[in-house]
Structures are given as C-alpha cells and as structure tokens.
Design a protein around this motif. Structure first.
Motif, mmCIF file in Angstrom:
data_model
loop_
_atom_site.group_PDB
_atom_site.id
_atom_site.type_symbol
_atom_site.label_atom_id
_atom_site.label_comp_id
_atom_site.label_asym_id
_atom_site.label_seq_id
_atom_site.Cartn_x
_atom_site.Cartn_y
_atom_site.Cartn_z
ATOM 1 N N SER A 92 15.603 8.624 18.824
ATOM 2 C CA SER A 92 15.698 7.360 18.097
ATOM 3 C C SER A 92 16.278 6.246 18.975
ATOM 4 O O SER A 92 17.285 6.453 19.661
ATOM 5 C CB SER A 92 16.594 7.526 16.869
ATOM 6 N N PRO A 93 15.674 5.065 18.940
ATOM 7 C CA PRO A 93 16.250 3.923 19.653
ATOM 8 C C PRO A 93 17.534 3.425 19.004
ATOM 9 O O PRO A 93 18.247 2.604 19.575
ATOM 10 C CB PRO A 93 15.144 2.867 19.576
ATOM 11 N N ARG A 94 17.856 3.958 17.821
ATOM 12 C CA ARG A 94 19.051 3.524 17.082
ATOM 13 C C ARG A 94 20.261 4.421 17.340
ATOM 14 O O ARG A 94 21.320 4.201 16.756
ATOM 15 C CB ARG A 94 18.748 3.479 15.586
ATOM 16 N N SER A 95 20.108 5.416 18.204
ATOM 17 C CA SER A 95 21.258 6.270 18.507
ATOM 18 C C SER A 95 22.335 5.455 19.214
ATOM 19 O O SER A 95 22.062 4.407 19.816
ATOM 20 C CB SER A 95 20.840 7.447 19.384
ATOM 21 N N GLU A 96 23.564 5.953 19.166
ATOM 22 C CA GLU A 96 24.669 5.239 19.792
ATOM 23 C C GLU A 96 24.479 5.139 21.306
ATOM 24 O O GLU A 96 24.777 4.102 21.912
ATOM 25 C CB GLU A 96 25.993 5.941 19.472
ATOM 26 N N VAL A 97 23.956 6.189 21.929
ATOM 27 C CA VAL A 97 23.739 6.160 23.377
ATOM 28 C C VAL A 97 22.708 5.100 23.734
ATOM 29 O O VAL A 97 22.903 4.311 24.660
ATOM 30 C CB VAL A 97 23.302 7.541 23.889
ATOM 31 N N ALA A 98 21.594 5.063 22.995
ATOM 32 C CA ALA A 98 20.557 4.066 23.265
ATOM 33 C C ALA A 98 21.091 2.654 23.037
ATOM 34 O O ALA A 98 20.791 1.725 23.806
ATOM 35 C CB ALA A 98 19.337 4.325 22.392
ATOM 36 N N ARG A 99 21.889 2.479 21.993
ATOM 37 C CA ARG A 99 22.449 1.153 21.711
ATOM 38 C C ARG A 99 23.350 0.686 22.847
ATOM 39 O O ARG A 99 23.281 -0.479 23.282
ATOM 40 C CB ARG A 99 23.237 1.185 20.393
ATOM 41 N N LEU A 100 24.202 1.581 23.342
ATOM 42 C CA LEU A 100 25.115 1.205 24.416
ATOM 43 C C LEU A 100 24.364 0.872 25.700
ATOM 44 O O LEU A 100 24.791 0.003 26.474
ATOM 45 C CB LEU A 100 26.122 2.326 24.653
ATOM 46 N N PHE A 101 23.253 1.546 25.940
ATOM 47 C CA PHE A 101 22.431 1.199 27.100
ATOM 48 C C PHE A 101 21.874 -0.215 26.961
ATOM 49 O O PHE A 101 21.868 -0.988 27.934
ATOM 50 C CB PHE A 101 21.294 2.201 27.277
ATOM 51 N N ARG A 102 21.399 -0.550 25.787
ATOM 52 C CA ARG A 102 20.859 -1.906 25.591
ATOM 53 C C ARG A 102 21.929 -2.958 25.842
ATOM 54 O O ARG A 102 21.677 -3.989 26.479
ATOM 55 C CB ARG A 102 20.274 -2.038 24.176
ATOM 56 N N VAL A 103 23.128 -2.691 25.338
ATOM 57 C CA VAL A 103 24.233 -3.634 25.540
ATOM 58 C C VAL A 103 24.576 -3.753 27.022
ATOM 59 O O VAL A 103 24.733 -4.865 27.554
ATOM 60 C CB VAL A 103 25.473 -3.179 24.738
ATOM 61 N N ALA A 104 24.682 -2.624 27.712
ATOM 62 C CA ALA A 104 25.055 -2.634 29.130
ATOM 63 C C ALA A 104 23.997 -3.323 29.983
ATOM 64 O O ALA A 104 24.318 -4.053 30.931
ATOM 65 C CB ALA A 104 25.273 -1.205 29.609
ATOM 66 N N ILE A 105 22.733 -3.105 29.679
ATOM 67 C CA ILE A 105 21.646 -3.754 30.430
ATOM 68 C C ILE A 105 21.687 -5.266 30.233
ATOM 69 O O ILE A 105 21.514 -6.036 31.184
ATOM 70 C CB ILE A 105 20.290 -3.165 30.003
ATOM 71 N N ARG A 106 21.934 -5.697 29.009
ATOM 72 C CA ARG A 106 22.023 -7.142 28.754
ATOM 73 C C ARG A 106 23.214 -7.749 29.499
ATOM 74 O O ARG A 106 23.123 -8.863 30.013
ATOM 75 C CB ARG A 106 22.142 -7.404 27.255
ATOM 76 N N GLU A 107 24.323 -7.019 29.568
ATOM 77 C CA GLU A 107 25.494 -7.523 30.288
ATOM 78 C C GLU A 107 25.211 -7.699 31.778
ATOM 79 O O GLU A 107 25.835 -8.526 32.448
ATOM 80 C CB GLU A 107 26.684 -6.586 30.078
ATOM 81 N N GLN A 108 24.245 -6.927 32.299
ATOM 82 C CA GLN A 108 23.846 -7.048 33.698
ATOM 83 C C GLN A 108 22.745 -8.088 33.892
ATOM 84 O O GLN A 108 22.234 -8.254 34.998
ATOM 85 C CB GLN A 108 23.359 -5.695 34.216
ATOM 86 N N GLY A 109 22.385 -8.767 32.803
ATOM 87 C CA GLY A 109 21.372 -9.816 32.906
ATOM 88 C C GLY A 109 19.959 -9.342 32.694
ATOM 89 O O GLY A 109 18.996 -10.070 32.974
ATOM 90 N N GLY A 110 19.785 -8.123 32.187
ATOM 91 C CA GLY A 110 18.454 -7.582 31.981
ATOM 92 C C GLY A 110 17.989 -7.674 30.543
ATOM 93 O O GLY A 110 18.769 -7.947 29.630
ATOM 94 N N ASP A 111 16.696 -7.465 30.346
ATOM 95 C CA ASP A 111 16.084 -7.421 29.023
ATOM 96 C C ASP A 111 15.662 -5.977 28.776
ATOM 97 O O ASP A 111 14.686 -5.506 29.369
ATOM 98 C CB ASP A 111 14.867 -8.346 28.975
ATOM 99 N N PRO A 112 16.393 -5.229 27.947
ATOM 100 C CA PRO A 112 16.148 -3.781 27.807
ATOM 101 C C PRO A 112 14.722 -3.450 27.390
ATOM 102 O O PRO A 112 14.133 -4.107 26.522
ATOM 103 C CB PRO A 112 17.150 -3.359 26.716
ATOM 104 N N ARG A 113 14.169 -2.424 28.037
ATOM 105 C CA ARG A 113 12.835 -1.920 27.716
ATOM 106 C C ARG A 113 12.962 -0.486 27.211
ATOM 107 O O ARG A 113 13.669 0.322 27.814
ATOM 108 C CB ARG A 113 11.924 -1.946 28.950
ATOM 109 N N LEU A 114 12.272 -0.172 26.122
ATOM 110 C CA LEU A 114 12.269 1.173 25.560
ATOM 111 C C LEU A 114 10.958 1.850 25.951
ATOM 112 O O LEU A 114 9.877 1.337 25.660
ATOM 113 C CB LEU A 114 12.417 1.132 24.037
ATOM 114 N N LEU A 115 11.058 3.001 26.606
ATOM 115 C CA LEU A 115 9.894 3.635 27.216
ATOM 116 C C LEU A 115 9.560 4.982 26.590
ATOM 117 O O LEU A 115 10.434 5.695 26.102
ATOM 118 C CB LEU A 115 10.145 3.841 28.717
ATOM 119 N N ARG A 116 8.263 5.320 26.643
ATOM 120 C CA ARG A 116 7.765 6.653 26.337
ATOM 121 C C ARG A 116 6.927 7.079 27.541
ATOM 122 O O ARG A 116 6.049 6.342 27.983
ATOM 123 C CB ARG A 116 6.895 6.654 25.079
ATOM 124 N N LYS A 117 7.180 8.264 28.063
ATOM 125 C CA LYS A 117 6.475 8.713 29.263
ATOM 126 C C LYS A 117 5.459 9.809 28.928
ATOM 127 O O LYS A 117 5.693 10.651 28.059
ATOM 128 C CB LYS A 117 7.455 9.213 30.316
#
Length: 369
Positions: free
Chosen positions: A276-301
């Motif tokens: 789930s993109p709504r998990s706490e781990v996924a959420r924290l990644f989105r926040v951390a990426i934005r803090e680095q100036g990025g636009d988070p991308r959610l991927l399926r491989k």
C-alpha cells in the motif's frame, strides 16, 4: 585488474565522501552470483571500521544487526558483464560506470552508510540474481524485523511498491529418432508447439500495462539426437512473470492444461507483491524525498526481487528503494550519478530517523551466529 581499477578510480576528485569511496570500492570488486566473497569481506570491513557488530554467515550474507525497527537489506551479487570501472562527466555531474553500480551495489552502499549513521539493522545478501539463496537463508535464520527497506534501483525520488511474481520450469520431451523427411513431429517440435500454445493463452494486450499481465519467456533450449542415436530429445528452461491479480497456481494450471506431450518440472514459485502507498514507511519516504527537493514517484516493476520473498514469508511493511535508473540493469551501459547516490543516502537516513531508529539500540537485534 580489479585492484588496479579500484586504485585509479578511488583517486578521482569526485570520490570525496566516505559513501562514494565505499560505493567505488565495491563496484571495483567483481561479485557475480556465486563469487561474492571478496565484496562481502570489503563490506564487513566497512562496518568493523565503525565499531559495528558484523559477521559473514554460513551462506555468505553480511550481517550487521542493530535496531530492528527497520532492516536495510540489498544484494551483494551482480550479473556477469565486464564494464570498465571509471568516472565520467554526466549531465548532472560525475557518474560511476561499472557492473553493479545500479543493480544493486549503489543501493547496497547507500544502505550501509545509512545503517552506520542511524544504527539500523543491515544485511547484504548473496545470490539474488540467481536463486535468492541469501534471502531464503535469512528467512530461516532470523526473526522478522518490524519493517524492511529492500535495496533495488528506483531512482532517489522513486519508491517501488510492487513486483510481479515468478514461475520457472523445465520442459522435457523425447521422441523416436527417424529420418527428417518423415512428417511425424519430433521432440523439438513438441516443445515448440507447447510453448506456442502457452504464449497464446497469455497473449499480450497492448491496452493493459505489462505489470498487470502474465509474460512468457524461454531462457534456454537444448535439442537434438540423443547420445545413443536412438531418440530425439528437447529441454527448455522458461519463466513466467505473474501479476498480483493472478496466483502462481492459476498460471501453472493454465500452462499444464496445454501439455500434450512431454513433461514440465516447475522449479521456482514466487508470488507477486503489491504494498500500500498509504503505509507509514511509504509515507515517510514521500516526505523525505520532498525535503530533498524531489517529486516522489510510486513504482511497480515487471520483474521479481527478494522483496517478494520477504513480503510473502515475513508479512511486515516493506518497500524497495535505491539510487539508479533500473532501465540500465544488466546492460553494458550501467552507471550511477554520484549526486543521486548522495541524495538517496540522505533520504534513507531521514526515513530511519523518523521511524525512531536509535543508534546503539539492540533490543530487537538478531543473535550472533
């Protein structure tokens, strides 16, 4: 040759941080599946220099236990391919070229640095590019952590939430030998016919994303007259990639239903994973990426990774993350932007800290073997 390459590249002005030095050192050491020992020893030495408990286990994994709030894990091995290890100027600054720079020595080195900085648990596993023997050994010899970040290239601003599953098998057929002018199909034709029918069952649909389809791929074929000259033989190794919407059992049954001649031995059976993109781990990644100036991308491989195994066996929250363009995986053009590598370390450290990882906290550590 590897030592000479390492010495020259390590002297490059762009190798100006501990992380970049570790990355360059590991990429300079050949570590094809089955031959990871030298790279594992270099990785373990890095943790020893930072006074972290570390050992190489019975199968060759590098284990550095810490706070099991999060387990940082990636694979040490690479696929074959000799790419000269060098630093070149790229559009966004210096790039490190070499086999494994993207898949997955870049993610591996970034996680090692983050583990030392935060106190998170770390494991570098062997054999991911072959049988995932390192991941399976880990499952059998330690308890599940609270959460996992699996190191695979996603780009520093990307998070991989899903991988397709994998079915591997071997088709074998025999037929009586005879003159090639005879119309009766031989073992090679039996193999070709069965495979054509399987491909028809899972015919690609251009309107559906590849991630949501079953794809078929023969990976090795042998056929011809037997040693004694009395029969014709054929052997085909193949892979089927399975989306989360279908079970490996269903795909296997559909393939077996097309079998008229010969036998199939199914050798690998790994279910797909989609978190789930709504998990706490996924959420924290989105926040951390934005803090680095990025636009988070959610991927399926469309491939399969150790993440599938951990998700199925341990069932804890998990994402895959790491620097590098996965389109360069296994190619002759494999290279990693050093700036992207640096960004990924900052993101990993931020996520670990926000999850509450504490340096020196060993209350959830795995026992030493």
């Amino acid at each position: 040759m590897a030592v000479e390459a390492s010495e020259s590249v390590l002297d490059h002005p762009a190798v100006d941080t501990e992380g970049r030095e570790l990355l360059t050192e590991l990429v300079s050491i050949p570590s094809v599946s089955g031959n990871e020992t030298e790279a594992a020893e270099a990785l373990a030495a890095f943790f020893e220099r930072h006074d972290r408990e570390v050992w190489i286990d019975d199968i060759g994994n590098v284990r550095a236990p810490g706070d099991d709030t999060i387990l940082l894990t990636s694979h040490i091995d690479t696929v074959p391919g000799d790419i000269p290890v060098e630093i070149k100027d790229g559009e966004e600054g210096p790039e490190l070229w070499g086999r494994g720079s993207v898949d997955a020595t870049g993610p591996l080195a970034a996680m090692a640095i983050a583990a030392v900085e935060t106190g998170a648990s770390f494991v570098g596993v062997v054999g991911e590019e072959s049988t995932s023997r390192g991941a399976w050994h880990l499952i059998e010899n330690r308890e599940a952590p609270e959460a996992i970040i699996n190191g695979e290239p996603s780009g520093w601003d990307g998070i991989t939430l899903g991988y397709r599953g994998l079915l591997e098998g071997t088709y074998v057929a025999t037929s009586e030998s005879g003159h090639t002018s005879r119309p009766d199909p031989n073992a090679i034709q039996h193999a070709m016919s069965w495979w054509e029918r399987v491909e028809d069952v899972f015919e690609p649909d251009e309107w559906i994303p590849v991630f949501e389809q079953v794809t078929t791929k023969p990976v090795e074929f042998e056929g011809g007259i037997s040693v004694d000259g009395l029969s014709m033989e054929s052997t085909m190794e193949f892979q089927l990639r399975v989306p989360p919407e279908r079970t490996p059992e269903e795909v296997r049954e559909l393939s077996d239903a097309e079998l008229e001649t010969g036998t199939v031995n199914w050798t690998e059976f790994i279910p797909a994973v989609m978190t789930s993109p709504r998990s706490e781990v996924a959420r924290l990644f989105r926040v951390a990426i934005r803090e680095q100036g990025g636009d988070p991308r959610l991927l399926r491989k469309t491939g399969t990774a150790d993440m599938n195994i951990y998700a199925d066996e341990w069932g804890c929250p998990i994402v895959s993350y790491g620097p590098g363009d996965s389109n360069l995986d296994h190619t002759p053009h494999e290279h990693l932007s050093l700036a992207e590598f640096d960004h990924s370390i900052d993101v990993l450290i931020e996520v670990c800290e926000q999850l509450g990882v504490e340096t020196g906290d060993s209350k959830h550590s795995e026992p030493t073997e």
